[in-house]
Design an enzyme around this catalytic site. Structure first.
Site, PDB file in Angstrom:
ATOM      1  N   SER A  93      -6.940   4.507  -1.272  1.00 41.71           N
ATOM      2  CA  SER A  93      -6.696   2.762  -1.456  1.00 41.71           C
ATOM      3  C   SER A  93      -8.219   2.174  -1.571  1.00 41.71           C
ATOM      4  CB  SER A  93      -6.231   2.323   0.097  1.00 41.71           C
ATOM      5  OG  SER A  93      -5.021   2.850   0.087  1.00 41.71           O
TER       6      SER A  93
ATOM      7  N   ARG B 211     -15.772   4.021   3.070  1.00 39.23           N
ATOM      8  CA  ARG B 211     -14.735   3.112   3.793  1.00 39.23           C
ATOM      9  C   ARG B 211     -14.638   3.131   5.309  1.00 39.23           C
ATOM     10  NH1 ARG B 211      -8.577   5.100   2.186  1.00 39.23           N
ATOM     11  NH2 ARG B 211      -8.379   3.947   3.913  1.00 39.23           N
TER      12      ARG B 211
ATOM     13  N   GLU C 260      -1.604  -7.790   1.909  1.00 35.15           N
ATOM     14  CA  GLU C 260      -1.109  -6.424   1.904  1.00 35.15           C
ATOM     15  C   GLU C 260      -0.110  -5.970   2.872  1.00 35.15           C
ATOM     16  OE1 GLU C 260      -3.348  -1.786   2.421  1.00 35.15           O
ATOM     17  OE2 GLU C 260      -4.043  -3.584   3.628  1.00 35.15           O
TER      18      GLU C 260
ATOM     19  N   HIS D  83       2.474   8.694   5.010  1.00 32.61           N
ATOM     20  CA  HIS D  83       1.528   9.722   5.595  1.00 32.61           C
ATOM     21  C   HIS D  83       2.124  10.318   6.791  1.00 32.61           C
ATOM     22  CE1 HIS D  83      -2.231   9.613   2.875  1.00 32.61           C
ATOM     23  NE2 HIS D  83      -2.196   8.035   3.250  1.00 32.61           N
TER      24      HIS D  83
ATOM     25  N   HIS E 221      -1.087  11.231  -0.957  1.00 32.91           N
ATOM     26  CA  HIS E 221      -1.012  10.607  -2.130  1.00 32.91           C
ATOM     27  C   HIS E 221      -0.360  11.400  -3.213  1.00 32.91           C
ATOM     28  CE1 HIS E 221      -4.063   7.188  -0.472  1.00 32.91           C
ATOM     29  NE2 HIS E 221      -3.051   7.441   0.454  1.00 32.91           N
TER      30      HIS E 221
ATOM     31  N   ASP F  85       2.117   2.914   3.405  1.00 35.08           N
ATOM     32  CA  ASP F  85       1.422   3.810   3.120  1.00 35.08           C
ATOM     33  C   ASP F  85       1.235   4.578   4.233  1.00 35.08           C
ATOM     34  OD1 ASP F  85      -1.140   5.508   1.779  1.00 35.08           O
ATOM     35  OD2 ASP F  85      -1.806   4.630   3.761  1.00 35.08           O
ATOM     36  N   LYS F  86       0.832   4.112   5.377  1.00 39.10           N
ATOM     37  CA  LYS F  86       0.501   4.843   6.617  1.00 39.10           C
ATOM     38  C   LYS F  86       1.642   5.619   7.147  1.00 39.10           C
ATOM     39  CE  LYS F  86      -3.176   1.546   7.830  1.00 39.10           C
ATOM     40  NZ  LYS F  86      -4.455   2.188   7.015  1.00 39.10           N
TER      41      LYS F  86
ATOM     42  N   ASP G 119      -0.814   0.375  -4.766  1.00 40.46           N
ATOM     43  CA  ASP G 119      -2.422   0.622  -4.974  1.00 40.46           C
ATOM     44  C   ASP G 119      -2.101   2.208  -5.430  1.00 40.46           C
ATOM     45  OD1 ASP G 119      -1.423   1.602  -2.704  1.00 40.46           O
ATOM     46  OD2 ASP G 119      -3.513   1.099  -1.694  1.00 40.46           O
ATOM     47  N   HIS G 120      -1.368   2.956  -5.124  1.00 39.12           N
ATOM     48  CA  HIS G 120      -1.152   4.483  -5.455  1.00 39.12           C
ATOM     49  C   HIS G 120       0.198   4.883  -5.177  1.00 39.12           C
ATOM     50  CE1 HIS G 120      -1.368   5.290  -1.179  1.00 39.12           C
ATOM     51  NE2 HIS G 120      -2.635   4.633  -1.172  1.00 39.12           N
TER      52      HIS G 120
ATOM     53  N   THR H 181      -8.125  -1.994   1.618  1.00 38.00           N
ATOM     54  CA  THR H 181      -7.299  -2.923   0.746  1.00 38.00           C
ATOM     55  C   THR H 181      -8.072  -4.366   1.202  1.00 38.00           C
ATOM     56  OG1 THR H 181      -5.440  -1.579   0.414  1.00 38.00           O
ATOM     57  CG2 THR H 181      -5.478  -4.049  -0.235  1.00 38.00           C
TER      58      THR H 181
ATOM     59  N   ASP I  97      -9.775  -2.381   6.816  1.00 41.14           N
ATOM     60  CA  ASP I  97      -9.347  -1.220   6.155  1.00 41.14           C
ATOM     61  C   ASP I  97      -9.547  -1.315   4.659  1.00 41.14           C
ATOM     62  OD1 ASP I  97      -8.076   1.228   6.213  1.00 41.14           O
ATOM     63  OD2 ASP I  97      -5.910   0.390   6.075  1.00 41.14           O
TER      64      ASP I  97
ATOM     65  N   ASP J  81       0.847  -1.036   0.139  1.00 43.11           N
ATOM     66  CA  ASP J  81      -0.094   0.040  -0.003  1.00 43.11           C
ATOM     67  C   ASP J  81       0.862   1.262   0.001  1.00 43.11           C
ATOM     68  OD1 ASP J  81      -1.578   1.809   0.615  1.00 43.11           O
ATOM     69  OD2 ASP J  81      -3.221   0.596   1.322  1.00 43.11           O
TER      70      ASP J  81
END
Length: 464
Positions: free
Chosen positions: A109, A173, A337, A346, A428, A342-343, A384-385, A162, A160, A59
């Site tokens: 996501s 979500r 995943e 951020h 992102h 990702d987290k 995913d991004h 994904t 979450d 992610d």
């Protein structure tokens, strides 16, 4: 559309989607879903029908995240496990604006996961529903209906985005448990005739292996329907799940029965810690193992090994599958995943981010080792991004926050986070993402494709 009609629509959509895939899969007609690629050497591109599909999602893992992890862990001239897959391409990741076909160039996501899970673009925040909120059948649901064993593994909450896109359908979500669904997704709430929260729907979809965090949502009470007054976890047990809350319980769980692992109230703890970026940078240093990590929690590689072992066993002995028996038993579909790449992007946490990517790469290595022994397995690795982190010249000043790490080359590497003025609010990006594969039909990921094409690749691979 009323809530009751939405439920009916979802059921019809799943059935209709399976039929529609027969048309998509015409090119594979007549091929056994169990045929190996015949070379027995693993990693091969192959062209025949796979028996198993393993999808590994990093992610927020764009090219910059892969490069910084490579530099740090094995050096600039080294290669990670995820670098060794023979077929490599890129896919576009844009979402759509709600209720339209107008691109939203930076996906989240939920929308991106819906893309590969259902083959349909949607709006940011949507979980396997289209831009109008209509449920869309997923690759896991279709695989399960066709007799394949299934798995869904994450270092995040299982609710979450994904992991959720594989087995639930909600308009936001945020609707992870019954209470949030009543407030934020009323059309999905059970008391209004909907299918329920992400947690409740995952219990009903019931992948054979479901591992991650998010126990606090499973401990919520169901407010209506058959399980009213019971916890979502009680609902899961009623659906046949055995439950593990520690790594030891996960390892000891007997085979032959679906396994639900809920190892943390929220997301699982981080692997590594390190310096916090500043406006003026930090001294070069190495990362450290997270001393505060709960030792009872499994690592992603441990969960991946357990999922592979259990799904392999189910596929071999036919338990939980609807195959024809003997050599013709169906294989499995598994998604894994690495969520906190990702987290921690951020959060502008380079060691947190890289540590999660290193652990994710261990999971990739396990999948590739399985593929070597079972060359009729298609392994796909992607993100995913895109995300915020960038490798910049050491000593430079950027508009954002920087930290410098000492890599495996014993050289400084400076990482910048500059998509937000707020240190822990990084964003992102809308870039295309690497997608790589090995095994039969791996060549389908080559070139520049759309994120939704991954759904077709996996559907054809499973002969759905």
């Amino acid at each position: 559309m009323t809530a009751n009609k939405r439920v009916s629509t979802r059921a019809k959509a799943v059935g209709a989607g399976v039929a529609a895939l027969a048309l998509i899969g015409t090119a594979a007609a007549g091929a056994s879903p169990l045929a190996s690629n015949g070379n027995g050497k693993g990693y091969g591109k192959g062209g025949q029908q796979p028996r198993n599909v393993i999808l590994l999602i990093g992610d927020g893992m764009g090219d910059s995240e892969i490069t910084s992890t490579r530099n740090y862990q094995v050096g600039a001239n080294g290669r990670l496990n995820l670098d060794t897959l023979p077929s490599t391409g890129a896919y576009t990741t844009y979402a759509l604006q709600k209720g339209t076909n107008v691109p939203d160039y930076v996906t989240d996501s939920a929308a991106s996961g819906t893309g590969w899970a259902t083959g349909t673009k949607t709006y940011n925040g949507a979980i396997s529903v289209d831009t109008n909120g209509k449920p869309l059948p997923t690759i896991l649901e279709r695989a399960k209906a066709a007799g394949y064993n299934t798995g869904d593994v994450s270092t995040a909450e299982i609710q979450d985005a994904t992991p959720a896109v594989l087995g639930s359908h909600v308009t936001s979500r945020d609707c992870k448990g019954p209470s949030a669904t009543t407030a934020k997704c009323p059309s999905n709430a059970i008391e209004n005739g909907g299918a329920g929260s992400i947690s409740e729907q995952l219990m009903m979809t019931r992948p054979d292996v479901l591992l991650g965090g998010g126990k606090k949502y499973l401990d919520e009470r169901v407010v209506a329907g058959k399980y009213a007054g019971q916890t979502v976890l009680d609902q899961g047990r009623a659906q046949g799940y055995q439950v593990a809350t520690t790594a030891a319980e996960m390892q000891a769980a007997p085979l032959g029965k679906p396994l639900l692992g809920a190892f943390a109230p929220g997301n699982l703890d981080l692997e590594w810690t390190g310096p916090t970026p500043t406006r003026t940078g930090t001294p070069a240093q190495r990362c450290a193992v997270n001393a505060k990590r709960n030792p009872a929690q499994p690592h992603l590689s441990q969960m991946t090994r357990v999922a592979l072992d259990r799904l392999n066993s189910l596929s071999r002995d036919g338990k939980g599958a609807k195959g024809r028996g003997g050599a013709d038993k169906k294989g499995f579909f598994l998604q894994v995943e690495g969520a906190s790449i990702d987290k921690q992007n951020h959060a502008a946490n380079p060691c947190g981010q890289i540590g999660e990517n290193v652990e994710f790469d261990k999971a990739v290595g396990l999948a590739l080792n399985y593929q070597k022994q079972n060359p009729n397995t298609l392994v796909i690795v992607t993100g995913d991004h895109g995300h915020t982190s960038q490798i910049v010249p050491t000593g430079s000043t950027t508009a954002g926050y920087t930290a410098t790490l000492t890599t495996a080359d014993n050289a400084p590497m400076t990482i910048s986070y500059a998509t937000s003025d707020v240190l822990t609010g990084q964003e992102h990006t809308g870039t295309q993402i690497r997608v790589a594969a090995g095994g039969p039909q791996a060549g389908r990921v080559s070139g520049v494709t759309n994120q939704t094409d991954l759904f077709t690749t996996m559907s054809l691979a499973l002969g759905l």
